[in-house]
Enzyme design. Sequence first.
Site, PDB file in Angstrom:
ATOM      1  CD  GLU A 107      31.678  51.023  40.057  1.00  0.00           C
ATOM      2  OE1 GLU A 107      30.806  50.537  40.789  1.00  0.00           O
ATOM      3  OE2 GLU A 107      32.098  52.183  40.184  1.00  0.00           O
TER       4      GLU A 107
ATOM      5  CB  CYS B 251      27.066  43.369  38.892  1.00  0.00           C
ATOM      6  SG  CYS B 251      26.364  44.833  38.122  1.00  0.00           S
TER       7      CYS B 251
ATOM      8  CD  GLU C 137      29.062  38.274  41.951  1.00  0.00           C
ATOM      9  OE1 GLU C 137      30.305  38.195  41.871  1.00  0.00           O
ATOM     10  OE2 GLU C 137      28.406  39.214  41.466  1.00  0.00           O
TER      11      GLU C 137
ATOM     12  CE  LYS D 253      42.168  42.251  30.611  1.00  0.00           C
ATOM     13  NZ  LYS D 253      41.418  41.218  29.870  1.00  0.00           N
TER      14      LYS D 253
HETATM   15  P1  NAD Z   1      36.932  39.026  36.649  1.00  0.00           P
HETATM   16  O1  NAD Z   1      37.277  39.771  37.878  1.00  0.00           O
HETATM   17  O2  NAD Z   1      37.344  37.612  36.536  1.00  0.00           O
HETATM   18  O3  NAD Z   1      37.546  39.748  35.354  1.00  0.00           O
HETATM   19  C1  NAD Z   1      37.213  41.073  35.001  1.00  0.00           C
HETATM   20  C2  NAD Z   1      38.306  41.639  34.105  1.00  0.00           C
HETATM   21  O4  NAD Z   1      39.510  41.742  34.862  1.00  0.00           O
HETATM   22  C3  NAD Z   1      38.646  40.792  32.881  1.00  0.00           C
HETATM   23  O5  NAD Z   1      38.905  41.661  31.788  1.00  0.00           O
HETATM   24  C4  NAD Z   1      39.925  40.078  33.314  1.00  0.00           C
HETATM   25  O6  NAD Z   1      40.762  39.697  32.236  1.00  0.00           O
HETATM   26  C5  NAD Z   1      40.591  41.150  34.156  1.00  0.00           C
HETATM   27  N1  NAD Z   1      41.550  40.657  35.154  1.00  0.00           N
HETATM   28  C6  NAD Z   1      41.540  39.472  35.824  1.00  0.00           C
HETATM   29  N2  NAD Z   1      42.585  39.414  36.674  1.00  0.00           N
HETATM   30  C7  NAD Z   1      43.263  40.586  36.557  1.00  0.00           C
HETATM   31  C8  NAD Z   1      44.412  41.132  37.177  1.00  0.00           C
HETATM   32  N3  NAD Z   1      45.095  40.464  38.103  1.00  0.00           N
HETATM   33  N4  NAD Z   1      44.825  42.367  36.817  1.00  0.00           N
HETATM   34  C9  NAD Z   1      44.136  43.077  35.892  1.00  0.00           C
HETATM   35  N5  NAD Z   1      43.038  42.610  35.247  1.00  0.00           N
HETATM   36  C10 NAD Z   1      42.600  41.382  35.588  1.00  0.00           C
HETATM   37  O7  NAD Z   1      35.358  39.171  36.486  1.00  0.00           O
HETATM   38  P2  NAD Z   1      34.410  38.510  35.389  1.00  0.00           P
HETATM   39  O8  NAD Z   1      34.233  37.065  35.690  1.00  0.00           O
HETATM   40  O9  NAD Z   1      34.861  38.914  34.024  1.00  0.00           O
HETATM   41  O10 NAD Z   1      33.043  39.293  35.656  1.00  0.00           O
HETATM   42  C11 NAD Z   1      32.100  38.914  36.603  1.00  0.00           C
HETATM   43  C12 NAD Z   1      32.197  39.798  37.834  1.00  0.00           C
HETATM   44  O11 NAD Z   1      32.015  41.166  37.485  1.00  0.00           O
HETATM   45  C13 NAD Z   1      31.107  39.496  38.850  1.00  0.00           C
HETATM   46  O12 NAD Z   1      31.686  39.460  40.130  1.00  0.00           O
HETATM   47  C14 NAD Z   1      30.159  40.679  38.725  1.00  0.00           C
HETATM   48  O13 NAD Z   1      29.394  40.949  39.864  1.00  0.00           O
HETATM   49  C15 NAD Z   1      31.110  41.776  38.417  1.00  0.00           C
HETATM   50  N6  NAD Z   1      30.424  42.905  37.798  1.00  0.00           N
HETATM   51  C16 NAD Z   1      30.257  44.037  38.543  1.00  0.00           C
HETATM   52  C17 NAD Z   1      29.559  45.125  38.000  1.00  0.00           C
HETATM   53  C18 NAD Z   1      29.356  46.390  38.797  1.00  0.00           C
HETATM   54  O14 NAD Z   1      29.000  47.402  38.211  1.00  0.00           O
HETATM   55  N7  NAD Z   1      29.556  46.385  40.098  1.00  0.00           N
HETATM   56  C19 NAD Z   1      29.050  45.045  36.700  1.00  0.00           C
HETATM   57  C20 NAD Z   1      29.243  43.868  35.980  1.00  0.00           C
HETATM   58  C21 NAD Z   1      29.935  42.800  36.535  1.00  0.00           C
END
Ligand code: NAD
Length: 502
Positions: free
Chosen positions: A274, A308, A405, A199
């Site tokens: 992650e 990230c 963040e 997804k």
């Molecule tokens: P997000 O948590 O808003 O969404 C990530 C994914 O989760 C999306 O596909 C979203 O549709 C899905 N999602 C949201 N709510 C959900 C739920 N209740 N159940 C299942 N899926 C759900 O994050 P974002 O804004 O897309 O990405 C930015 C974040 O990602 C930042 O916090 C960044 O630090 C983190 N990130 C971490 C890493 C790592 O390796 N640690 C790498 C890249 C990004």
Amino acid sequence: MGLPKNIDLTNRVREFFQNEDKKMLIHGEWVNGNAIEKIAVINPATEEVLGTVPLATPSDVDAAVQSAKQAFYNPAWRKMLPSDREKRLYRLAELIETHADSLAQIITLENGKMFAQARSSDVLGAAETFRYYAGWCSKIEGETLDVSMKQVAGKQNFAFTRREPIGVVAAIVPWNFPISIAAWKLAPALAAGCTVVLKPSEETPLSSLYLGALILEAGFPKGVVNILTGDGVTTGASLVAHPDISKISFTGSTQTGKQIGTAAMRNLTEISLELGGKSPVIVFEDADLNDAAKAITLGIFRNQGQICVAGSRVYVQKKVFDKVMADVALLAGKMRISHGFDPTAELGPLVSARHFQKVSGYVQNGMDEGATLLAGGHRAKEVGFYMQPTIFTATDNQKTIIQEEIFGPVLVGVPFDELQDAIALANDTSFGLASSVWTKNISKAHSMIDQLESGWVFVNAPPRSDPNFPLGGYKQSGFGGKELGKMGLYQYMKTKAVNIVY
Ligand code: NAD
């Protein structure tokens, strides 16, 4: 709809956008499923709609999971010869390279990032990851064990472990590196013999759909990879709650990670998270200050700070604090802000209006809380979600812009006295994803490596991923295992211990 004019898009990309209503990939077919609602995908540089994708319903989620389950058992992807899995992963790596321009253009259109960065980090990085894990298919092994407790009187025994694929994987991906992070999950899961429901983020689903076509072309049997478009609340939530999911691999914010963790526990589904970061950069006065200033600038402003492991807090030893911050501000002030297809551009738009509002809110909060604004702080263009590279300085480590963040082009600099002060400041957040340390003194470097609470420590370089380098945060930056490397492969396997008494 809004394909930008005057951009030399490949024929494949133009063909891809001929039909603006995209479909999902379920059981090898492109389908609309039962979706009634559509999600519009916006070009953040122009604010125009690029196309729409279906918002997958719980019944679509079930169809995708059943397809992946069938492909896991029959015809059995998990039982395919390792070398046959390997060939398909290699083929996919080659196809990604052949289609690198098209894939990178779609990423730039939906995400806003620089085309060159989309091509090198996201697309070619993904190809490297598929190639790396292709090699692992034929190197999975267990161990033989000598056991000490008597088994059956008068008999001998032969004990060993074997690794088995875990089952159907739900791979949930954010928007900041849509293809490389998808590859970090797909490649090890497929190498291990798992099948996947991917997804992508609702902000950037198009590149994953293009990747889906390459996955079919590479000869993966139907159902081995399914791709669901949709949001978090409906599609993501029903995917993680599905009882036939054996493993959830999630990358995204800490807040969402906690919700997914709670949902996973209801079915005791294996999970790895992650999550977010607030990564410190620590600069000692003996460091190469020019290199450090360049790396700090790159570390926070590359990809508009939407990384990230971005170095969003910089702690500089007092004596050189003003110089380093002035150098970084000078470099930031020279950055050319433009759309991702402009080859002279260094900073593009943020991914969405919503994210722009969030980042702007933090900048305002920094000013309200009394941090000193050294550079930027404003919207950079009227059209498109462009934010100036923004630099604050402060002395109070508890400020919101230091603790939370922001995930945008916002850096905060704080001075420190001695090594132990730097450690205390750097460790003083709930995150623990990555750190970088700048010093020519090897003893100081080792002391920092020993005491920093983070999953990555880079010395004299900004953090950067590699397929063989495990990524995973300490504290609230990660949970349940590392991504990438050998550890990333074994996340998708369970271990069976066997004892034969004879
Ligand atoms: P997000 O948590 O808003 O969404 C990530 C994914 O989760 C999306 O596909 C979203 O549709 C899905 N999602 C949201 N709510 C959900 C739920 N209740 N159940 C299942 N899926 C759900 O994050 P974002 O804004 O897309 O990405 C930015 C974040 O990602 C930042 O916090 C960044 O630090 C983190 N990130 C971490 C890493 C790592 O390796 N640690 C790498 C890249 C990004």
